[in-house]
Motif scaffolding. Structure first.
Motif, PDB file in Angstrom:
ATOM      1  N   ARG A 179      35.007  30.136  33.960  1.00 29.06           N
ATOM      2  CA  ARG A 179      36.158  30.987  34.414  1.00 29.06           C
ATOM      3  C   ARG A 179      36.967  30.448  35.621  1.00 29.06           C
ATOM      4  O   ARG A 179      36.609  29.226  36.108  1.00 29.06           O
ATOM      5  CB  ARG A 179      35.518  32.324  35.096  1.00 29.06           C
ATOM      6  N   PHE A 180      38.328  30.665  35.589  1.00 22.40           N
ATOM      7  CA  PHE A 180      39.264  29.940  36.311  1.00 22.40           C
ATOM      8  C   PHE A 180      40.361  31.161  36.781  1.00 22.40           C
ATOM      9  O   PHE A 180      40.591  32.208  36.085  1.00 22.40           O
ATOM     10  CB  PHE A 180      39.921  28.761  35.796  1.00 22.40           C
ATOM     11  N   ASP A 181      40.886  30.808  37.802  1.00 20.36           N
ATOM     12  CA  ASP A 181      41.990  31.924  38.381  1.00 20.36           C
ATOM     13  C   ASP A 181      43.230  30.836  38.205  1.00 20.36           C
ATOM     14  O   ASP A 181      43.685  29.529  38.505  1.00 20.36           O
ATOM     15  CB  ASP A 181      42.052  32.168  40.073  1.00 20.36           C
ATOM     16  N   LEU A 182      44.506  31.507  38.099  1.00 13.91           N
ATOM     17  CA  LEU A 182      45.785  31.148  38.115  1.00 13.91           C
ATOM     18  C   LEU A 182      46.622  31.498  39.599  1.00 13.91           C
ATOM     19  O   LEU A 182      46.671  32.564  39.580  1.00 13.91           O
ATOM     20  CB  LEU A 182      46.677  31.378  37.015  1.00 13.91           C
ATOM     21  N   TRP A 183      46.961  30.295  40.047  1.00  8.31           N
ATOM     22  CA  TRP A 183      47.762  30.673  41.540  1.00  8.31           C
ATOM     23  C   TRP A 183      49.221  30.089  41.184  1.00  8.31           C
ATOM     24  O   TRP A 183      49.437  29.319  40.484  1.00  8.31           O
ATOM     25  CB  TRP A 183      47.218  29.770  42.621  1.00  8.31           C
TER      26      TRP A 183
END
Length: 92
Positions: A64-68
């Protein structure tokens, strides 16, 4: 018209034993349907291009990853604007 290519930062947390490491990857993101990303989009398929040598350490299928927002955006940097899951990797 908005470009279908977006500059965002991928933020990943990676567990190594009892430690959790965090890393930011600068990216170029293209949508599979060539339509621009819009806040609130759900279930969008995208291709994320990274040139960082550490990407293979942090990003495995299922990760899983987040976008900034891109570096230098100011007050918006560090704010999660999206999330995702790695489905596959291609090395070129």
């Amino acid at each position: 018209m908005l470009s279908p290519t977006h500059s965002l930062v991928v933020h990943v947390r990676h567990r190594e034993g009892t430690k959790i490491r965090s890393h930011l990857f600068e990216t170029a993101i293209t949508t599979d349907d060539d339509e621009p990303l819009v806040p609130g989009d759900k279930d969008r398929l995208v291709t994320i291009l990274m040139t960082d040598d550490k990407a293979s350490e942090y990003l495995q299928p299922g990760q899983r990853f987040d976008l900034w927002p891109e570096h230098g955006v100011g007050a918006g940097f560090g704010k999660n604007v999206g999330t995702g899951i790695v489905s596959r990797r291609v090395f070129v």
